[in-house]
Design a protein around this motif. Structure first.
Motif, mmCIF file in Angstrom:
data_model
loop_
_atom_site.group_PDB
_atom_site.id
_atom_site.type_symbol
_atom_site.label_atom_id
_atom_site.label_comp_id
_atom_site.label_asym_id
_atom_site.label_seq_id
_atom_site.Cartn_x
_atom_site.Cartn_y
_atom_site.Cartn_z
ATOM 1 N N PHE A 54 0.718 -1.248 -0.120
ATOM 2 C CA PHE A 54 0.167 0.131 0.083
ATOM 3 C C PHE A 54 0.985 1.401 -0.043
ATOM 4 O O PHE A 54 2.020 1.057 0.218
ATOM 5 C CB PHE A 54 -0.942 0.135 0.970
ATOM 6 C CG PHE A 54 -0.366 -0.187 2.530
ATOM 7 C CD1 PHE A 54 -0.244 1.127 3.233
ATOM 8 C CD2 PHE A 54 -0.101 -1.268 3.184
ATOM 9 C CE1 PHE A 54 0.506 1.168 4.385
ATOM 10 C CE2 PHE A 54 0.578 -1.289 4.542
ATOM 11 C CZ PHE A 54 0.941 -0.128 5.105
ATOM 12 N N GLY A 55 0.127 2.384 -0.590
ATOM 13 C CA GLY A 55 0.957 3.727 -0.646
ATOM 14 C C GLY A 55 0.553 4.332 -1.664
ATOM 15 O O GLY A 55 -0.682 4.406 -1.992
ATOM 16 N N ASP A 56 1.459 5.233 -2.239
ATOM 17 C CA ASP A 56 0.991 6.080 -3.312
ATOM 18 C C ASP A 56 1.593 5.499 -4.676
ATOM 19 O O ASP A 56 2.622 4.868 -4.704
ATOM 20 C CB ASP A 56 1.919 7.494 -3.150
ATOM 21 C CG ASP A 56 1.448 8.030 -1.583
ATOM 22 O OD1 ASP A 56 0.326 8.198 -1.378
ATOM 23 O OD2 ASP A 56 2.522 8.455 -1.015
ATOM 24 N N GLU A 57 0.692 5.508 -5.518
ATOM 25 C CA GLU A 57 1.009 4.734 -6.623
ATOM 26 C C GLU A 57 1.466 3.313 -6.854
ATOM 27 O O GLU A 57 2.489 2.970 -7.007
ATOM 28 C CB GLU A 57 2.189 5.601 -7.578
ATOM 29 C CG GLU A 57 1.578 6.990 -7.850
ATOM 30 C CD GLU A 57 2.499 7.940 -8.646
ATOM 31 O OE1 GLU A 57 3.723 7.366 -9.153
ATOM 32 O OE2 GLU A 57 2.318 9.022 -8.693
ATOM 33 N N VAL A 58 0.783 2.473 -6.131
ATOM 34 C CA VAL A 58 0.942 1.196 -5.942
ATOM 35 C C VAL A 58 0.092 0.336 -7.132
ATOM 36 O O VAL A 58 -1.054 0.509 -7.112
ATOM 37 C CB VAL A 58 0.438 0.653 -4.672
ATOM 38 C CG1 VAL A 58 0.834 -1.023 -4.525
ATOM 39 C CG2 VAL A 58 1.470 1.142 -3.595
ATOM 40 N N TYR A 59 0.718 -0.159 -8.138
ATOM 41 C CA TYR A 59 0.030 -0.805 -9.245
ATOM 42 C C TYR A 59 0.003 -2.411 -9.137
ATOM 43 O O TYR A 59 -0.688 -2.862 -10.113
ATOM 44 C CB TYR A 59 0.531 -0.318 -10.476
ATOM 45 C CG TYR A 59 0.661 1.270 -10.728
ATOM 46 C CD1 TYR A 59 -0.680 1.921 -10.485
ATOM 47 C CD2 TYR A 59 1.757 2.027 -10.551
ATOM 48 C CE1 TYR A 59 -0.782 3.332 -10.612
ATOM 49 C CE2 TYR A 59 1.774 3.375 -10.778
ATOM 50 C CZ TYR A 59 0.290 4.215 -10.649
ATOM 51 O OH TYR A 59 0.504 5.449 -10.847
ATOM 52 N N SER A 60 0.685 -2.925 -8.347
ATOM 53 C CA SER A 60 1.069 -4.409 -8.476
ATOM 54 C C SER A 60 1.189 -5.067 -7.094
ATOM 55 O O SER A 60 1.498 -4.376 -6.319
ATOM 56 C CB SER A 60 2.085 -4.788 -9.254
ATOM 57 O OG SER A 60 2.416 -6.214 -9.058
ATOM 58 N N PRO A 61 0.543 -6.301 -6.731
ATOM 59 C CA PRO A 61 0.808 -6.967 -5.622
ATOM 60 C C PRO A 61 1.768 -7.319 -5.532
ATOM 61 O O PRO A 61 2.142 -8.031 -4.380
ATOM 62 C CB PRO A 61 -0.666 -7.793 -5.600
ATOM 63 C CG PRO A 61 -0.618 -8.071 -7.116
ATOM 64 C CD PRO A 61 -0.215 -6.916 -7.947
ATOM 65 N N LEU A 62 2.452 -7.578 -6.405
ATOM 66 C CA LEU A 62 4.000 -8.449 -6.472
ATOM 67 C C LEU A 62 5.063 -7.615 -5.937
ATOM 68 O O LEU A 62 5.275 -6.387 -6.241
ATOM 69 C CB LEU A 62 4.167 -8.896 -7.405
ATOM 70 C CG LEU A 62 3.059 -9.744 -8.440
ATOM 71 C CD1 LEU A 62 3.651 -10.490 -9.885
ATOM 72 C CD2 LEU A 62 2.635 -11.198 -7.546
ATOM 73 N N GLU A 63 5.744 -8.281 -5.051
ATOM 74 C CA GLU A 63 6.948 -7.555 -4.505
ATOM 75 C C GLU A 63 8.393 -8.433 -4.913
ATOM 76 O O GLU A 63 8.332 -9.634 -4.591
ATOM 77 C CB GLU A 63 6.689 -7.659 -2.991
ATOM 78 C CG GLU A 63 8.100 -6.951 -2.346
ATOM 79 C CD GLU A 63 8.347 -5.293 -2.806
ATOM 80 O OE1 GLU A 63 9.293 -5.164 -3.265
ATOM 81 O OE2 GLU A 63 7.298 -4.539 -2.603
ATOM 82 N N ALA A 64 9.374 -7.717 -5.165
ATOM 83 C CA ALA A 64 10.783 -8.401 -5.371
ATOM 84 C C ALA A 64 11.216 -9.290 -4.039
ATOM 85 O O ALA A 64 10.815 -8.795 -3.122
ATOM 86 C CB ALA A 64 11.708 -7.349 -5.840
ATOM 87 N N THR A 65 11.851 -10.326 -4.391
ATOM 88 C CA THR A 65 12.280 -11.014 -3.192
ATOM 89 C C THR A 65 13.130 -10.016 -2.353
ATOM 90 O O THR A 65 13.900 -9.377 -2.875
ATOM 91 C CB THR A 65 13.220 -12.257 -3.599
ATOM 92 O OG1 THR A 65 12.443 -13.127 -4.347
ATOM 93 C CG2 THR A 65 13.729 -12.847 -2.662
ATOM 94 N N GLY A 66 13.003 -10.261 -1.029
ATOM 95 C CA GLY A 66 13.721 -9.314 -0.114
ATOM 96 C C GLY A 66 13.067 -7.925 0.244
ATOM 97 O O GLY A 66 13.772 -7.090 0.798
#
Length: 197
Positions: A54-66
């Motif tokens: 969540f936050g400003d301009e969050v477009y994808s639920p995916l997050e890089a490893t780490g």
């Protein structure tokens, strides 16, 4: 601002419920929210992973490893298994109360030593905070409220961008009406336990 929470545990612990509460609280706070979950063998006590960004301009639920800002782990072995989701600067919130797999409960295998698991996590990250969420939930009234304890503890985790009130309101709006008192008490006990660390 962008913030990523990786929530891990096993089926039946309320991981997905916790992710919904965090996501709803973030939306109420005016942030954009993206969520995803991986169920595995969730109904049989298998691993469950949920990502809340969540936050400003969050477009994808995916997050890089780490890339997790907070690794919120409902189960000790799952904390170790999921360490790759965090980095040295991530906050790690670790429930110390295990969920015993069937082969351990049946006496065929032994569960790892809890302190050894904590030491393993602390060797990789100095920002580890531990809590006996299930034990606290039992003190509040029922073990099933451990996820409310964990949500309360998250609210007291340094750097977490949502307030205690925002998380409590989102939690109490999500639980069945007859469990509001239990969940409110469990939330407050989790918050207080984490605030003392």
């Amino acid at each position: 601002m962008k913030y990523c929470v990786q929530i891990v545990g096993v089926g039946g612990q309320g991981v997905l419920m916790a992710s919904m509460v965090l996501g709803n609280a973030a939306m109420e706070a005016g942030y954009q929210v993206c969520m995803s979950e991986v169920h595995g063998m969730a109904q049989r006590g298998g691993s469950v992973l949920s990502t809340v960004r969540f936050g400003d301009e969050v477009y994808s639920p995916l997050e890089a490893t780490g890339g997790a800002d907070l690794l919120m782990s409902f189960e000790p072995v799952e904390t170790v298994r999921s360490l790759k989701l965090a980095n040295r600067d991530s906050a790690i919130l670790m429930n110390l109360d295990p969920v015993l797999p069937g082969n351990v409960a049946a006496g065929f295998e032994e569960y790892p030593d809890i302190q050894a698991l904590v030491d393993c996590v602390k060797a990789r990250n100095a920002n580890v905070r531990t809590i006996s969420a299930t034990t606290i939930a039992e003190e509040a009234g029922k073990a099933v409220a451990a996820n409310a304890v964990m949500i309360g503890a998250a609210a007291a985790t340094p750097g977490f961008p949502l307030s205690r009130e925002q998380l409590r309101d989102a939690l109490l709006a999500k639980v069945p009406p007859k469990t509001v008192d239990l969940n409110s008490k469990a939330f407050d006990m989790g918050y207080d336990a984490m605030s003392k660390q």
